[in-house]
Design a protein around this motif. Sequence first.
Motif, mmCIF file in Angstrom:
data_model
loop_
_atom_site.group_PDB
_atom_site.id
_atom_site.type_symbol
_atom_site.label_atom_id
_atom_site.label_comp_id
_atom_site.label_asym_id
_atom_site.label_seq_id
_atom_site.Cartn_x
_atom_site.Cartn_y
_atom_site.Cartn_z
ATOM 1 N N GLY A 66 -32.024 -39.887 22.403
ATOM 2 C CA GLY A 66 -32.678 -39.645 23.686
ATOM 3 C C GLY A 66 -33.268 -40.890 24.330
ATOM 4 N N LEU A 68 -32.243 -44.486 26.554
ATOM 5 C CA LEU A 68 -31.142 -45.031 27.339
ATOM 6 C C LEU A 68 -30.912 -46.491 26.975
ATOM 7 N N PRO A 121 -38.751 -54.711 18.338
ATOM 8 C CA PRO A 121 -39.889 -54.781 19.255
ATOM 9 C C PRO A 121 -39.916 -53.634 20.254
ATOM 10 N N ARG A 124 -40.774 -49.422 19.776
ATOM 11 C CA ARG A 124 -42.161 -48.953 19.703
ATOM 12 C C ARG A 124 -42.668 -48.555 21.079
ATOM 13 N N LEU A 125 -41.960 -49.035 22.105
ATOM 14 C CA LEU A 125 -42.373 -48.699 23.474
ATOM 15 C C LEU A 125 -41.630 -47.459 23.925
ATOM 16 N N ASP A 128 -38.337 -46.009 29.449
ATOM 17 C CA ASP A 128 -37.727 -46.899 30.423
ATOM 18 C C ASP A 128 -37.661 -48.344 29.952
ATOM 19 N N TYR A 129 -38.608 -48.727 29.089
ATOM 20 C CA TYR A 129 -38.612 -50.113 28.637
ATOM 21 C C TYR A 129 -37.368 -50.435 27.825
ATOM 22 N N ALA A 131 -34.465 -49.163 28.162
ATOM 23 C CA ALA A 131 -33.351 -49.315 29.095
ATOM 24 C C ALA A 131 -33.342 -50.723 29.670
ATOM 25 N N ILE A 132 -34.506 -51.181 30.126
ATOM 26 C CA ILE A 132 -34.532 -52.465 30.815
ATOM 27 C C ILE A 132 -34.353 -53.611 29.819
ATOM 28 N N VAL A 133 -34.872 -53.457 28.597
ATOM 29 C CA VAL A 133 -34.700 -54.544 27.631
ATOM 30 C C VAL A 133 -33.262 -54.621 27.148
ATOM 31 N N LEU A 135 -30.748 -53.829 28.912
ATOM 32 C CA LEU A 135 -30.065 -54.454 30.050
ATOM 33 C C LEU A 135 -30.259 -55.967 30.008
ATOM 34 N N ILE A 226 -44.252 -36.717 19.503
ATOM 35 C CA ILE A 226 -45.574 -36.532 18.911
ATOM 36 C C ILE A 226 -45.520 -35.465 17.811
#
Lengths: 358, 332
Positions: A66, A68, A121, A124-125, A128-129, A131-133, A135, A226
Amino acid sequence: MFRLKNMRKSTKSNLVTFGIVIGFYIVIQILSALGLLTSSLSGQLVPICSYVILAVSLNLTVGILGELSLGHAGFMSVGAFSGTIVWTTLYGQVPNWLGLLLSFVVGGVVAGLFGFIVGVPVLRLSGDYLAIVTLAFGEIIKNVMNACYLGYDSTGLHLSFKDAASMNMDPTGTMIINGAMGITGIKKASTFTIGIVLVILTLLVILNLINSRAGRAIESIRDNEIAARSVGINITKYKLMAFITSAVFAGIAGVLYSLNYSSLVAKKFDYNTSILILVFVVLGGIGNIRGSVIAAALLTVLPELLRAVNDYRMLIYAIVLIVVMIFSQSPQVVAWRKRILDGIRSRMKPGPKAKEVQ
Amino acid sequence: MDKILSASDVYDRMMSCPHYSGAVAIVLRFEVYYRMQFLSYLINGISLGSVYALIALGYTMVYGIAKMLNFAHGDVIMIGSYVVFFTFGSFGWNPAVAIILSMIVCTVLGVLVERVAYRPLREAPSLAVLITAIGVSYLLQQVAQLLWTSNPKSFPSVVANSSIFKPLQLFNGQLTISAETIVTILACIVIMVALLYFINHTPAGHAMQAVSEDRGAAQLMGVNVNATISLTFAIGSALAAVAGALLCSSYPTLQPTTGAMPGIKAFVAAVFGGIGSIPGAFLGGVLLGVIENLSKAYISTQLSDAIVFLVLIVVLLVKPTGLLGKKVNVKV
């Protein structure tokens, strides 16, 4: 005794998937033996296998975990370059089957390693993070490989990120990666049979992973992180497991892809390729492995068959992405769809309540 | 300075210089030249960073209020730039009118995209929204490609023949700051101040803050959430139009993919500064522009993008909330 009836539902479903792949292989072999295969289609066979592997592995990240990932082409690139380097350096020095095996293993392992480096790294976030990382990772890999000059001579390995001249290499040395020109003169090694074997291997590993204890843990993270944490599931471990497995197979697919051509350039593995794989996954159904297999195969062949719509291909993909998402995920649209379907059903035959009265 | 001196040139001239003082003078000139060069890279970096900041504002506001990553933001910039290209470049309109028209087109586009593609998915999982946004981004690029082909167009600078903004010469002409740079930096500062005033001192701005804090509670308090989100998209897209015109004036190639990379970098800037924070977007944008320009100048042109993205990964590792971001504790 081998009984279909007593088999678990998941096993049955997996067997169907394998059946489709093997059936496809047999059909193609028969067509090829009869000489009915057009050259454009036979040229697409290895890329089809490669895209199937990519779509299945991306589906593990997107559908099962789940999260991206927009850097799947980056993992493909890393695998392709490392695997191809192994293949070209070992060519002629070891038996071909061993060289090929080693290049696939190295491609997979290196891509997996990068998956680990990127995943630790970022996983843990939240959402959306990643996805952008991923990318960003894909872009970094593309830029670095595009500027990478690697070669060897009698004094050892030479590496430069500027130009060929600054490598200080002996003129008699061998160039491995020539910047934006990439690797050239690759001895083609990928065949359709190897591709199908790798597809089956990918499916075996990923389907088994999904239906295992680990797979259920991964799905539980997707459904509610959670809650999963509160029942003692090690979030980072299982996220990494899914992410790295996905990267490994992307790397293997990259090797398969690159050994099908005589040259390999970094530009091929760009953002568009990542999106293309994502389109396969979304169209086949997020979380549906069999769907990914079919979508990847069909969408790789279709543009070849429908040359006329080729200009509009990416436009259609874009619209499909939006429409599929709104249709399947929007609560209002889902409710509306259900109402319409119920309306049709009740009109077709008397409702269940009417039956009970009888 | 008449010509660029390399270090060995300087050494040779020093050695051949008959007097000690002459050698010192050459070294000083050498130093001044490189200091000027550095300063000019720095100023260009700030200018590029101002564009990133303008784009990042759109990202950060939408992310703060709608909790979604609007991937299509970069492509709104591209559409805006095409509008300016045709009205100002081809028809020769007044640049101010062209930019205002471009802002209107982008605003309509941004609100329309939100209405058609994002609003139905507001309650859907973030993955679905993200994929839809990527779809929209691709759609805009493909439409642009079909309408205007993928051939790069040479974008005319919007301040080239301006009577107000002229290139600035400093240090006896050793340092030239182009009019584009000045306008970009000024525009960014003015917009920043106006936006901060709007957010903190108007009812609509307060509504935005409330929706970003807690959508449900804001709705209970009588805030029109849909209208507020539309307003956010409208403002973000209008800023994107300005950013597009400024970006293409400094980097004059326009093609359907022009917006994609600055868009992504602006998102990096927004994360860098702390997503959801408006001063953060400004700070992150400027820092990122400077980092990019300096690494282009002193490390490698080809690797500058890689360095920018590396910054993102490092920031996320060290301080995931960004430089000015607030730490939000997730409650179950």
